[in-house]
Scaffold this motif. Structure first.
Motif, PDB file in Angstrom:
ATOM      1  N   LEU A   1      26.815  17.340  58.025  1.00  0.00           N
ATOM      2  CA  LEU A   1      25.537  17.713  57.408  1.00  0.00           C
ATOM      3  C   LEU A   1      25.493  19.210  57.081  1.00  0.00           C
ATOM      4  CD1 LEU A   1      22.867  15.652  59.399  1.00  0.00           C
ATOM      5  CD2 LEU A   1      24.172  15.027  57.359  1.00  0.00           C
TER       6      LEU A   1
ATOM      7  N   VAL B   1      18.575  21.730  58.899  1.00  0.00           N
ATOM      8  CA  VAL B   1      18.800  20.290  58.950  1.00  0.00           C
ATOM      9  C   VAL B   1      18.935  19.947  60.428  1.00  0.00           C
ATOM     10  CG1 VAL B   1      20.442  18.464  58.394  1.00  0.00           C
ATOM     11  CG2 VAL B   1      19.990  20.249  56.728  1.00  0.00           C
TER      12      VAL B   1
ATOM     13  N   LEU C   1      15.389  17.046  56.890  1.00  0.00           N
ATOM     14  CA  LEU C   1      15.989  17.969  55.925  1.00  0.00           C
ATOM     15  C   LEU C   1      14.914  18.933  55.454  1.00  0.00           C
ATOM     16  CD1 LEU C   1      17.827  15.294  53.710  1.00  0.00           C
ATOM     17  CD2 LEU C   1      18.746  16.519  55.694  1.00  0.00           C
TER      18      LEU C   1
ATOM     19  N   PHE D   1      18.861  24.497  51.232  1.00  0.00           N
ATOM     20  CA  PHE D   1      18.444  24.040  52.556  1.00  0.00           C
ATOM     21  C   PHE D   1      18.238  25.228  53.486  1.00  0.00           C
ATOM     22  CE2 PHE D   1      20.465  20.380  50.703  1.00  0.00           C
ATOM     23  CZ  PHE D   1      19.701  19.329  51.159  1.00  0.00           C
TER      24      PHE D   1
ATOM     25  N   SER E   1      14.148  21.977  52.911  1.00  0.00           N
ATOM     26  CA  SER E   1      14.706  22.656  51.745  1.00  0.00           C
ATOM     27  C   SER E   1      13.581  23.286  50.938  1.00  0.00           C
ATOM     28  CB  SER E   1      15.490  21.668  50.890  1.00  0.00           C
ATOM     29  OG  SER E   1      14.621  20.656  50.411  1.00  0.00           O
TER      30      SER E   1
ATOM     31  N   ALA F   1      24.647  20.788  53.511  1.00  0.00           N
ATOM     32  CA  ALA F   1      23.448  21.624  53.376  1.00  0.00           C
ATOM     33  C   ALA F   1      23.786  23.016  52.865  1.00  0.00           C
ATOM     34  CB  ALA F   1      22.729  21.730  54.723  1.00  0.00           C
TER      35      ALA F   1
ATOM     36  N   MET G   1      21.214  13.920  50.565  1.00  0.00           N
ATOM     37  CA  MET G   1      21.693  15.296  50.428  1.00  0.00           C
ATOM     38  C   MET G   1      22.607  15.470  49.223  1.00  0.00           C
ATOM     39  SD  MET G   1      22.286  16.407  54.412  1.00  0.00           S
ATOM     40  CE  MET G   1      22.300  18.164  54.107  1.00  0.00           C
TER      41      MET G   1
END
Lengths: 439, 439
Positions: free
Chosen positions: B211, B156, B288, B153, B290, B215, B144
């Motif tokens: 996270l 997540v 993840l 993002f 994105s 993100a 990340m």
């Protein structure tokens, strides 16, 4: 804020055009994340007049990537030309000679010249980043070069060709033939007009050769890889595999053994309930097995303009975040001068389970004969399935064997002995079994 | 070769002792990979006389981690003390104040003080690395912070608590109760004597909070996470899920929505054929999503002395490879001063599919009443399964509903309306469904 990082992009195909677009659209966010702006100062491609949907005004144009590498006002040279030799090779050398960092997505180039490039870069304190060269958007190079430092690898394997995985997935899900799925892949742009390079495993081999060097610290040996493609995988194999609890994937596998390092690309049976067995379609996956961390599996897009551009951009931002010349990540995990010669393990010494599918004439004693040949070669069997088609009296019988771990040499001898008995119809099918460390 | 990197390790539990052992055993390989040696100059722990199976001779001992951070001859302070406050907090502050880089595996500490630490570090050009704090050996922080720079993002999520995943896996595979599996997890050392922190989702929430910040660039908001643990998941839920093509996992999910950012930890139905559904036992996984890269899933060991030590070692070698002060990776992905306030999305606005299991009295009109309450709240149903046990005349009937995407608020209203009808036996079970982007 530090000076802008100036980059030159050679090659404006799908990946190059995506990269230009993303860097232009996200210039602010990139500057915030990197502590400095990223500026495209030069590009090169064959056709200056082609509409690529990106604004190239204010960017110096070069017709020749080598001229760009030699002359442009850049800190980083981005090689997206492609090919193992020619302009890609010359331009990377030119950039390194000038003291310019290199980012490349070119697996063929690295498979051939990677060690030499690493040496040139390290002499000058330059970086070569190449995340996009293996498994597209999956950050496996970073994981191996940076996260797993200190780990000893035992095995590295993966699904690294989307074309093959797409074909195998469709064959299984829809019961279609290899040929039909290949055509469909070509129609959708997942396979080239000449698909040989993908389906015969060469593309996977280039990627595997790079991972082998990162894992085992040996020189890149892309020509010493055992290669077997997927073109002779039939729907019968796929069905028989499923029945026995396996799925067929084209894997590239690099493994340390007592006699050296195995590098092999071949259709592989993986357990149906393993994580990697669920990786479908064009998606890629790479598994890293090492002694401290254990097993790490990464799953993600292996190709595509944006996914590849994302990996290239990560490589560029890594350079932007470091002060030029300050970071000391050896290109191939350890300094090029300290790489060891590649010590190849012979395929006939490979140890593992095998799936063997035989079509035989329906005759008394055949089954016993097959079992005897296996036993004579010291092969013990995990399962045997015999199936008569019963369509006509003399219809062939299919026999599927799954062996316990054994030597490839023993399997070859047993199959050869069976062939001499005269009851086989067509060629026997032999597919290796690969088991993840954790199920 | 550059000067050795001097590190001090505070905390010699399983992870700390593994780390000392690995650094000592692999000193040559580490020096080759980093271009400089890594030397442990100081350690601290509570009991100096305990046998940890490692050689601490020549290493300066401190009884107090804060004293180590303040006084030891070190370039990097490794915080393995644990706890969100107290010695861990004080020692990290002391290290940063002195101009010493920090590596920590402490999710609780970062969840509480991460933004402040990032500010302190960035003022002095210091690094804080914390790969081991989230999902153990999985290099998600690096992916990340470094690989996905430039990506926006959207979501997540992951399996970030091995205890919960172990319990859910055993319940499903062996048909055991939650209580039985928890006891087994405690016996094997996968769960604490007081397992609340794991099974109620707090541990996952700490990791998720970190996270979320990486993100979405918002300040860490570990207290604003919707929490629901796994203690009321029954074997009936697991069986009903399997029948409908789902498996239950405890997920932490951070998601950008129109009204803000959702952070939620709860038992979740994931499609049985998704990759994450195959992640069994104590293994962790993080996905993840994105916009440039697409979806990246990483699967690996989430805990354990060696796996955690591997992540800590990766953090240390990253610092060793850079010249001190030269690399500019912002601690939380963007400079702390540029983090935005966390804008919380309300759970009642959550949109998704729902699994609802009701136990009702076997009476005419009940089924119709349930269907009506759903329809009145605008909820459309993907499937309905009704099952009578037929053991006795008045045995309860189980009804399982799976909704199409709907608002949490509508589900709550419908369930509340159903409760008022008087035919429910016990509490209704409501479990959210989460679908990976690619199946």
């Amino acid at each position: 804020m530090a000076d802008a990082l100036k980059i030159g992009i050679a090659g404006l195909g799908t990946v190059g055009a995506s990269l230009v677009r993303i860097i232009q659209q996200r210039s602010n966010a990139l500057a915030v994340a990197c502590g400095r702006a990223i500026t495209i100062t030069a590009v090169s491609a064959r056709d200056r007049n082609k509409d690529r949907g990106v604004d190239l005004s204010g960017i110096t144009w070069f017709d020749d990537p080598v001229a760009l590498a030699e002359n442009a006002d850049i800190d980083v040279f981005i090689e997206l030309v492609g090919g193992a030799d020619g302009a890609a090779d010359k331009s990377v050398r030119a950039a390194l000679a000038r003291g310019v960092h290199v980012v490349t997505a070119n697996k063929a180039l690295l498979a051939r010249h990677g060690v030499e490039f690493a040496r040139l870069a390290e002499e000058k304190g330059l970086l070569i980043n190449y995340e996009a060269a293996v498994a597209g958007g999956i950050p496996v190079i970073k994981a191996m070069r940076e996260s797993l430092t200190g780990n000893n690898f035992s095995r590295v394997y993966g699904i690294m060709n989307g074309t093959c995985n797409y074909i195998l997935t469709r064959m299984e899900k829809e019961g279609l033939s290899f040929e039909a799925c290949l055509k469909e892949a070509q129609r959708l742009g997942y396979a080239e007009a000449d698909p040989t390079f993908d389906i015969e495993g060469n593309d996977t081999a280039h990627k595997l050769a790079i991972l082998t060097t990162l894992a085992f610290g040996s020189e890149i040996a892309a020509d010493d890889i055992y290669l077997e493609g997927i073109s002779n995988i039939s729907i019968e194999d796929i069905n028989a595999a499923a029945e026995l609890g396996y799925r067929i994937k084209l894997l590239g596998v690099a493994q340390r053994t007592e006699t050296g390092i195995e590098q092999r690309v071949h259709p592989t049976m993986v357990p149906l309930d393993s994580v990697i067995a669920q990786v479908d379609g064009v998606t890629n996956a790479v598994a890293l097995e090492s002694d401290i961390l254990g097993e790490l599996l990464m799953v993600g897009p292996g190709a595509g303009g944006n996914a590849t551009a994302s990996a290239v951009l990560g490589d560029i931002t890594d350079i932007a975040k470091s002060r030029p010349g300050a970071q000391q990540v050896p290109v191939l995990g350890r300094p090029a001068a300290l790489l060891e010669p590649y010590r190849q393990a012979k395929m006939k010494s490979h140890e593992g389970g095998y799936f063997i599918r035989l079509s035989v004439v329906d005759r008394a004693g055949v089954f016993a004969s097959i079992a005897t040949k296996m036993a004579e070669n010291g092969i013990s069997l995990e399962s045997i399935v015999q199936r008569s088609q019963h369509t006509t009296a003399d219809a062939p019988v299919t026999i599927v064997l799954v062996t316990h771990a054994t030597m490839e040499n023993a399997v070859r001898k047993a199959v050869s002995a069976i062939k001499h008995e005269g009851y086989l119809i067509g060629e026997p099918q032999v597919i290796r079994i690969e088991r993840p460390k954790t199920a």
